[in-house]
Design a protein around this motif. Structure first.
Motif, PDB file in Angstrom:
ATOM      1  N   ARG A  27       0.839  -1.203   0.000  1.00 50.52           N
ATOM      2  CA  ARG A  27       0.000   0.000   0.000  1.00 50.52           C
ATOM      3  C   ARG A  27       0.876   1.257   0.000  1.00 50.52           C
ATOM      4  N   MET A 140      -8.910   1.409  -5.523  1.00 53.79           N
ATOM      5  CA  MET A 140      -8.530   1.232  -4.127  1.00 53.79           C
ATOM      6  C   MET A 140      -9.746   0.928  -3.261  1.00 53.79           C
ATOM      7  N   VAL A 143     -10.197  -2.622  -3.142  1.00 51.66           N
ATOM      8  CA  VAL A 143      -9.220  -3.290  -2.279  1.00 51.66           C
ATOM      9  C   VAL A 143      -9.632  -3.189  -0.819  1.00 51.66           C
ATOM     10  N   ASP A 145      -9.460  -2.134   3.060  1.00 52.42           N
ATOM     11  CA  ASP A 145      -8.371  -1.949   4.018  1.00 52.42           C
ATOM     12  C   ASP A 145      -7.438  -3.157   4.097  1.00 52.42           C
ATOM     13  N   GLU A 147      -4.579  -5.957   2.340  1.00 52.62           N
ATOM     14  CA  GLU A 147      -3.410  -5.903   1.459  1.00 52.62           C
ATOM     15  C   GLU A 147      -3.850  -6.262   0.032  1.00 52.62           C
ATOM     16  N   PRO A 148      -3.478  -5.465  -0.973  1.00 47.11           N
ATOM     17  CA  PRO A 148      -3.905  -5.790  -2.337  1.00 47.11           C
ATOM     18  C   PRO A 148      -3.254  -7.065  -2.849  1.00 47.11           C
TER      19      PRO A 148
END
Length: 202
Positions: A27, A140, A143, A145, A147-148
């Motif tokens: 991030r 985003m 995604v 909160d 981890e992507p």
């Protein structure tokens, strides 16, 4: 004819920050990538807007001067005839020639045309920046909160890459237009000089 080069303080490309893509830091790396991409656009817009102000100032001055001189050039013969001094009417031709010279000066150095190009390019980049920010926020949001994933990281990197490419394309198109205009003006100048009769001595 060799292509002209821009000034040393021309628009450049900021350095890409060091990105590790380490687990747990994805991030932060994505945030740094986004900030870099936005900086590319912001610096381009700032450059064009600063240059626009300089070109606009010269364009307005030369165009205003041309209008004043043309007005005076048309009025002088009338005033000369009304005052029964027709010999002074010839000054009107000189004033009209100076008015034409002011317009030619503006055209040769491209103040008015550059002003319009810079505004158009800055506006285009600002629009691309707004679209990039909205698109990045949408990705985003998906995604959340967490981890992507690797696929999400690749998609965001591609989004940033495509945005920077569009910004650079806008700058390239404006630069190509400037170069073509410069070559045209120089060609016209060379043709004009070649068509002048030789100056005889004595």
């Amino acid at each position: 004819m060799s292509a002209p080069v821009r000034r040393p303080d021309d628009l450049g490309l900021p350095d890409l920050p060091a990105l590790t893509w380490a687990p747990g830091g994805l991030r932060a790396d994505l945030a740094a990538l986004r900030a870099w991409a936005e900086r590319v656009a912001d610096e381009a817009v700032d450059w064009y807007m600063a240059e626009k102000r300089l070109k606009a100032r010269w364009s307005r001055r030369l165009r205003s001067l041309a209008i004043v001189l043309a007005t005076l050039g048309g009025a002088v013969p009338v005033v000369a005839l009304a005052s029964h001094r027709p010999e002074y009417g010839n000054w009107g031709y000189l004033l009209l020639a100076l008015a034409a010279g002011a317009v030619a000066y503006d055209r040769f150095f491209g103040y008015s045309s550059a002003w319009l190009r810079y505004v158009a390019t800055a506006t285009l980049i600002q629009g691309e920046l707004a679209d990039f920010r909205v698109g990045w926020a949408r990705e985003m949001a998906a995604v959340g909160d967490r981890e992507p994933t690797a696929d999400e990281v690749r998609a965001l990197i591609e989004t940033a890459r495509g945005f920077v490419r569009r910004v650079n394309d806008a700058v390239r198109v404006e630069t190509d237009a400037w170069r073509a205009e410069f070559d045209t003006r120089m060609g016209e100048l060379e043709v004009g000089l070649q068509g002048r009769p030789p100056i005889s001595g004595g």
